[in-house]
Design a protein around this motif. Structure first.
Motif, PDB file in Angstrom:
ATOM      1  N   MET A 113       5.798  -7.148  -0.237  1.00 56.86           N
ATOM      2  CA  MET A 113       6.264  -5.550   0.124  1.00 56.86           C
ATOM      3  C   MET A 113       6.852  -6.191   1.858  1.00 56.86           C
ATOM      4  O   MET A 113       6.373  -7.569   1.907  1.00 56.86           O
ATOM      5  N   ASP A 114       7.869  -5.674   2.264  1.00 57.86           N
ATOM      6  CA  ASP A 114       7.963  -5.601   3.548  1.00 57.86           C
ATOM      7  C   ASP A 114       6.725  -6.276   4.543  1.00 57.86           C
ATOM      8  O   ASP A 114       5.691  -4.739   3.983  1.00 57.86           O
ATOM      9  N   PRO A 115       6.530  -6.963   5.691  1.00 53.78           N
ATOM     10  CA  PRO A 115       6.059  -6.915   6.758  1.00 53.78           C
ATOM     11  C   PRO A 115       4.869  -5.697   7.471  1.00 53.78           C
ATOM     12  O   PRO A 115       6.622  -5.078   7.519  1.00 53.78           O
ATOM     13  N   LEU A 116       3.945  -5.703   7.436  1.00 55.01           N
ATOM     14  CA  LEU A 116       3.564  -4.660   8.611  1.00 55.01           C
ATOM     15  C   LEU A 116       4.230  -4.404  10.018  1.00 55.01           C
ATOM     16  O   LEU A 116       4.422  -5.847  10.514  1.00 55.01           O
ATOM     17  N   ASP A 117       4.901  -3.612  10.611  1.00 59.47           N
ATOM     18  CA  ASP A 117       5.364  -3.734  12.087  1.00 59.47           C
ATOM     19  C   ASP A 117       3.903  -4.091  13.106  1.00 59.47           C
ATOM     20  O   ASP A 117       4.172  -5.456  13.782  1.00 59.47           O
ATOM     21  N   ASP A 118       3.071  -3.700  13.037  1.00 53.78           N
ATOM     22  CA  ASP A 118       1.836  -3.305  13.494  1.00 53.78           C
ATOM     23  C   ASP A 118       0.015  -4.681  12.394  1.00 53.78           C
ATOM     24  O   ASP A 118      -0.156  -3.168  12.122  1.00 53.78           O
ATOM     25  N   PRO A 119       0.456  -5.681  12.658  1.00 59.53           N
ATOM     26  CA  PRO A 119      -0.514  -6.129  11.784  1.00 59.53           C
ATOM     27  C   PRO A 119      -2.243  -5.192  12.061  1.00 59.53           C
ATOM     28  O   PRO A 119      -2.705  -4.812  10.592  1.00 59.53           O
ATOM     29  N   GLY A 120      -2.425  -5.184  13.001  1.00 55.94           N
ATOM     30  CA  GLY A 120      -4.351  -4.469  13.429  1.00 55.94           C
ATOM     31  C   GLY A 120      -4.752  -4.799  12.673  1.00 55.94           C
ATOM     32  O   GLY A 120      -5.176  -6.467  11.909  1.00 55.94           O
ATOM     33  N   PRO A 121      -6.165  -4.700  12.952  1.00 57.18           N
ATOM     34  CA  PRO A 121      -7.634  -5.557  12.407  1.00 57.18           C
ATOM     35  C   PRO A 121      -7.526  -4.700  10.866  1.00 57.18           C
ATOM     36  O   PRO A 121      -6.947  -4.032  10.646  1.00 57.18           O
ATOM     37  N   PRO A 122      -7.911  -5.414   9.981  1.00 56.41           N
ATOM     38  CA  PRO A 122      -8.489  -4.828   8.714  1.00 56.41           C
ATOM     39  C   PRO A 122      -9.003  -3.673   8.563  1.00 56.41           C
ATOM     40  O   PRO A 122      -9.636  -3.412   9.269  1.00 56.41           O
ATOM     41  N   LEU A 160       0.971   0.849 -14.227  1.00 53.73           N
ATOM     42  CA  LEU A 160      -0.327   0.388 -13.722  1.00 53.73           C
ATOM     43  C   LEU A 160      -0.341   0.049 -12.459  1.00 53.73           C
ATOM     44  O   LEU A 160      -0.450   0.650 -10.943  1.00 53.73           O
ATOM     45  N   HIS A 161       0.577  -0.663 -12.749  1.00 49.84           N
ATOM     46  CA  HIS A 161       1.696  -1.596 -10.944  1.00 49.84           C
ATOM     47  C   HIS A 161       2.321  -0.594 -10.239  1.00 49.84           C
ATOM     48  O   HIS A 161       1.950  -1.012  -8.965  1.00 49.84           O
ATOM     49  N   GLU A 162       2.968   0.253 -10.883  1.00 46.55           N
ATOM     50  CA  GLU A 162       3.773   1.504  -9.297  1.00 46.55           C
ATOM     51  C   GLU A 162       2.423   2.177  -9.364  1.00 46.55           C
ATOM     52  O   GLU A 162       2.985   2.425  -7.991  1.00 46.55           O
ATOM     53  N   LEU A 163       1.835   2.467  -9.492  1.00 48.17           N
ATOM     54  CA  LEU A 163       0.613   3.200  -9.638  1.00 48.17           C
ATOM     55  C   LEU A 163      -0.245   2.679  -7.661  1.00 48.17           C
ATOM     56  O   LEU A 163      -0.514   3.536  -6.915  1.00 48.17           O
ATOM     57  N   LEU A 164      -0.739   0.966  -8.435  1.00 54.01           N
ATOM     58  CA  LEU A 164      -1.035   0.200  -6.784  1.00 54.01           C
ATOM     59  C   LEU A 164       0.140   0.505  -5.718  1.00 54.01           C
ATOM     60  O   LEU A 164      -0.624   0.263  -5.106  1.00 54.01           O
ATOM     61  N   TYR A 165       1.329   0.081  -6.216  1.00 60.79           N
ATOM     62  CA  TYR A 165       2.245  -0.325  -5.837  1.00 60.79           C
ATOM     63  C   TYR A 165       1.989   0.998  -4.559  1.00 60.79           C
ATOM     64  O   TYR A 165       2.403   1.419  -3.388  1.00 60.79           O
ATOM     65  N   LEU A 166       2.254   2.678  -5.143  1.00 58.10           N
ATOM     66  CA  LEU A 166       2.294   4.042  -4.635  1.00 58.10           C
ATOM     67  C   LEU A 166       0.776   3.913  -3.835  1.00 58.10           C
ATOM     68  O   LEU A 166       1.062   4.680  -2.811  1.00 58.10           O
ATOM     69  N   ALA A 167      -0.067   3.920  -4.277  1.00 56.59           N
ATOM     70  CA  ALA A 167      -1.074   3.245  -3.134  1.00 56.59           C
ATOM     71  C   ALA A 167      -0.778   2.968  -2.097  1.00 56.59           C
ATOM     72  O   ALA A 167      -1.311   2.869  -0.658  1.00 56.59           O
ATOM     73  N   LEU A 168      -0.390   1.575  -2.037  1.00 51.36           N
ATOM     74  CA  LEU A 168      -0.538   0.656  -1.030  1.00 51.36           C
ATOM     75  C   LEU A 168       1.138   1.299  -0.289  1.00 51.36           C
ATOM     76  O   LEU A 168       0.777   0.735   0.905  1.00 51.36           O
ATOM     77  N   GLY A 170       1.207   4.818   0.430  1.00 53.81           N
ATOM     78  CA  GLY A 170       0.391   5.926   0.822  1.00 53.81           C
ATOM     79  C   GLY A 170       0.439   5.523   2.714  1.00 53.81           C
ATOM     80  O   GLY A 170       0.416   5.005   3.027  1.00 53.81           O
ATOM     81  N   PRO A 171      -1.145   7.163   2.960  1.00 53.00           N
ATOM     82  CA  PRO A 171      -1.156   7.103   4.542  1.00 53.00           C
ATOM     83  C   PRO A 171      -2.693   5.995   4.473  1.00 53.00           C
ATOM     84  O   PRO A 171      -2.306   5.637   5.927  1.00 53.00           O
ATOM     85  N   HIS A 172      -2.587   6.088   3.643  1.00 51.29           N
ATOM     86  CA  HIS A 172      -4.227   4.513   3.381  1.00 51.29           C
ATOM     87  C   HIS A 172      -3.187   3.353   3.448  1.00 51.29           C
ATOM     88  O   HIS A 172      -3.478   2.123   3.481  1.00 51.29           O
ATOM     89  N   GLY A 173      -2.479   3.439   3.099  1.00 52.29           N
ATOM     90  CA  GLY A 173      -1.898   1.541   2.610  1.00 52.29           C
ATOM     91  C   GLY A 173      -1.943   0.562   4.188  1.00 52.29           C
ATOM     92  O   GLY A 173      -1.840  -0.570   3.245  1.00 52.29           O
ATOM     93  N   PRO A 174      -1.170   0.804   4.831  1.00 52.84           N
ATOM     94  CA  PRO A 174      -1.550   0.075   6.334  1.00 52.84           C
ATOM     95  C   PRO A 174      -3.160  -0.805   6.467  1.00 52.84           C
ATOM     96  O   PRO A 174      -2.937  -2.161   6.845  1.00 52.84           O
ATOM     97  N   ALA A 175      -4.559  -0.177   6.015  1.00 50.94           N
ATOM     98  CA  ALA A 175      -4.981   0.034   6.545  1.00 50.94           C
ATOM     99  C   ALA A 175      -5.484  -1.096   5.254  1.00 50.94           C
ATOM    100  O   ALA A 175      -5.890  -1.805   5.188  1.00 50.94           O
ATOM    101  N   LEU A 176      -5.330  -0.199   4.416  1.00 48.59           N
ATOM    102  CA  LEU A 176      -5.488  -0.741   2.528  1.00 48.59           C
ATOM    103  C   LEU A 176      -5.112  -2.433   2.754  1.00 48.59           C
ATOM    104  O   LEU A 176      -5.352  -3.893   2.386  1.00 48.59           O
TER     105      LEU A 176
END
Length: 210
Positions: A113-122, A160-168, A170-176
């Motif tokens: 995936m493309d890198p996050l603009d703001d990595p932030g904490p885990p 299954l791969h697609e569903l995991l990608y969609l979860a990443l 989603g709204p919780h994607g950055p934190a995940l």
């Protein structure tokens, strides 16, 4: 037209047995409970879960999380939780599908995936949200696999791969993603593998990969 979780529930009513049993695709599990329970300590498996019917309470670190129709949850690592099924009965059972996950499989997706603009904490280790339209469409396709074993074998793994990608995504994607990237060794290996696969026609720079 019924939503994806409802289609999933209809398929599970016809094919899922009481308790926890294998789903239509390897690495998936059907949960069917027909009576309520009290809070019990248990090990919650690392999984992406979709609730088709009913209600379940998960308690982690003193905080309650409610899983109902249309909810999904993702736990990248196994967790000690307290949980109970609420209001379940033979006529209205709790129904959910679990997809096995591990940090390595999530890391492979995040590495592409493309890198996050703001990595932030885990982020933390339990994420609960709602099924979005893209997930809804994917769940319709997953529900159809209960009656088509050949399609389940061929189309199930990429779904299954697609569903995991969609979860990443989603709204919780950055934190995940921050949670996954916090495991530097696993994520580093996944990123190196993705780099090799994406540039097979180039000379391998071992130093850069390291």
């Amino acid at each position: 037209m019924e939503d994806g979780p409802a289609a999933l529930g209809e398929a599970m009513r016809a094919h899922a047995t009481e308790g926890v049993g294998p789903g239509p695709v390897e690495g998936t599990w059907c949960v069917r409970r027909s009576m309520p329970t009290v809070l019990e300590n248990r090990r919650w498996r690392a999984s992406l879960a979709f609730v088709a019917e009913g209600e379940k309470e998960l308690v982690l670190g003193g905080r309650a999380h409610w899983l109902v129709h249309g909810n999904c949850s993702l736990t990248p690592v196994p967790l000690p939780v307290s949980s109970r099924f609420v209001g379940a009965s033979a006529r209205a059972p709790f129904l959910a599908v679990l997809i096995d996950v591990d940090v390595a499989s999530l890391a492979r997706i995040v590495a592409a995936m493309d890198p996050l603009d703001d990595p932030g904490p885990p982020g933390h280790a339990l994420f609960v949200g709602s099924v979005d339209p893209a997930m809804d469409a994917a769940l319709h396709r997953f529900a159809s696999l209960f009656t088509d074993p050949e399609a389940a074998r061929v189309l199930g793994p990429p779904l299954l791969h697609e569903l995991l990608y969609l979860a990443l995504r989603g709204p919780h994607g950055p934190a995940l993603r921050r949670f996954v990237e916090a495991d530097g060794a696993v994520f580093g290996v996944a990123r190196a593998v993705h780099r090799i696969e994406a540039h097979l026609d180039e000379d391998l720079d071992v130093g850069a990969l390291a």
